[in-house]
Design an enzyme around this catalytic site. Sequence first.
Site, PDB file in Angstrom:
ATOM      1  N   ASP A  71       0.815  -1.210   0.000  1.00 19.96           N
ATOM      2  CA  ASP A  71       0.000   0.000   0.000  1.00 19.96           C
ATOM      3  C   ASP A  71       0.852   1.266   0.000  1.00 19.96           C
ATOM      4  OD1 ASP A  71       0.902  -0.541   2.592  1.00 19.96           O
ATOM      5  OD2 ASP A  71      -1.064  -1.116   3.317  1.00 19.96           O
ATOM      6  N   ASN A 140      -7.699  -3.036  14.145  1.00 17.15           N
ATOM      7  CA  ASN A 140      -9.089  -3.116  13.656  1.00 17.15           C
ATOM      8  C   ASN A 140      -9.288  -4.289  12.694  1.00 17.15           C
ATOM      9  OD1 ASN A 140      -7.831  -2.302  11.317  1.00 17.15           O
ATOM     10  ND2 ASN A 140      -9.145  -0.540  10.918  1.00 17.15           N
ATOM     11  N   HIS A 142      -7.489  -4.928   9.918  1.00 14.40           N
ATOM     12  CA  HIS A 142      -7.155  -4.736   8.490  1.00 14.40           C
ATOM     13  C   HIS A 142      -5.870  -5.478   8.114  1.00 14.40           C
ATOM     14  CE1 HIS A 142      -4.728  -0.720   9.246  1.00 14.40           C
ATOM     15  NE2 HIS A 142      -3.929  -1.760   9.322  1.00 14.40           N
ATOM     16  N   GLU A 147      -9.694  -1.840   5.087  1.00 16.01           N
ATOM     17  CA  GLU A 147     -10.353  -1.529   6.341  1.00 16.01           C
ATOM     18  C   GLU A 147     -11.636  -2.360   6.481  1.00 16.01           C
ATOM     19  OE1 GLU A 147      -8.424  -0.138   8.161  1.00 16.01           O
ATOM     20  OE2 GLU A 147      -7.854   1.914   7.685  1.00 16.01           O
TER      21      GLU A 147
HETATM   22  C1  F6R Z   1       1.391  -1.889   6.131  1.00 15.05           C
HETATM   23  C2  F6R Z   1       0.039  -2.390   6.191  1.00 15.05           C
HETATM   24  C3  F6R Z   1      -0.755  -2.464   7.444  1.00 15.05           C
HETATM   25  C4  F6R Z   1       0.052  -2.782   8.692  1.00 15.05           C
HETATM   26  C5  F6R Z   1      -0.833  -2.743   9.920  1.00 15.05           C
HETATM   27  C6  F6R Z   1      -0.073  -3.014  11.191  1.00 15.05           C
HETATM   28  O1  F6R Z   1       1.882  -1.933   4.797  1.00 15.05           O
HETATM   29  O2  F6R Z   1      -0.443  -2.732   5.174  1.00 15.05           O
HETATM   30  O3  F6R Z   1      -1.759  -3.433   7.294  1.00 15.05           O
HETATM   31  O4  F6R Z   1       0.644  -4.043   8.554  1.00 15.05           O
HETATM   32  O5  F6R Z   1      -1.435  -1.480  10.014  1.00 15.05           O
HETATM   33  O6  F6R Z   1       0.802  -1.954  11.425  1.00 15.05           O
HETATM   34  P1  F6R Z   1       1.948  -2.095  12.508  1.00 15.05           P
HETATM   35  O7  F6R Z   1       2.803  -3.212  12.042  1.00 15.05           O
HETATM   36  O8  F6R Z   1       2.662  -0.786  12.476  1.00 15.05           O
HETATM   37  O9  F6R Z   1       1.267  -2.392  13.795  1.00 15.05           O
END
Ligand code: F6R
Length: 263
Positions: A71, A140, A142, A147
């Site tokens: 992303d 959450n 995702h 989302e």
């Molecule tokens: C990052 C991504 C997100 C993260 C998720 C967890 O490219 O796609 O899904 O993996 O938000 O974030 P952290 O690892 O910072 O807790």
Amino acid sequence: MRVVITDTSAHVAQFAAGIIADEIAQRRAEGRAAVLGVATGSSPLGTYAELAALVESGELDTTGVSAFALDEYVGIALDHPESYHTVIDTTVTKPLALDPARVHVPDGLADDLAAACEAYDRAIVDAGGIDLQLLGIGANGHIGFNEPTSSLSSRTRIKTLDPRTREANARFFASADEVPVHCVTQGLGTILDSRRALLVAQGAGKADAVAHMIEGPLAAICPASALQLHRDAIVVLDRAAASKLELADYYEYIEANQPTQAG
Ligand code: F6R
């Protein structure tokens, strides 16, 4: 879904790096270079550091390996320190000695974002598809920036970030207001197309989302539960992230009694 529970976040990183290094070696034994899907955020940083150490010591050869990021924020300058172009470059491309020409990040600055997203999905297909997709999980539920209520068959597209995600990612920016509102992300369908998915999660803050992903119903409220449909998904957890799993003992029993033959 294979569930591996380890004692600490350091063990998560070692285990996940071992799986990725094996993937690269196996594809090389087949005469080709692996295609990886890579994530940003805190969760995979230890894994990248372990892989970088293997590259540094000469135990892992990443020549020809390509990577597709999950992303990118929309409207953020490429050279912004928190653009995923920058983050992937500093945490993945350089430490793993990848050829920058083989590292792809979705374009969040394109005039025609829909066309750029379509081109991204095509580039993945043209590269032969993703062999192994590394993932983190949001509190959450995702994966990528899919989302809650993301379509289970979604492709790479523009999304509005959940306010909870913007709040969670505010730690990387000077203020919460600076976190972009929109992103482009591989879809759940894109992620499900990967031949192998490897999700790493550490810490109690992820425990509810992890439990729903693994044991809860397949439901739009927890996009990561889509991994229940994946043909080959591995989830590597530390004890805190595994703390809400009802069947934790069962997963440890399975790990201790792995079949010796595939099947
Ligand atoms: C990052 C991504 C997100 C993260 C998720 C967890 O490219 O796609 O899904 O993996 O938000 O974030 P952290 O690892 O910072 O807790």
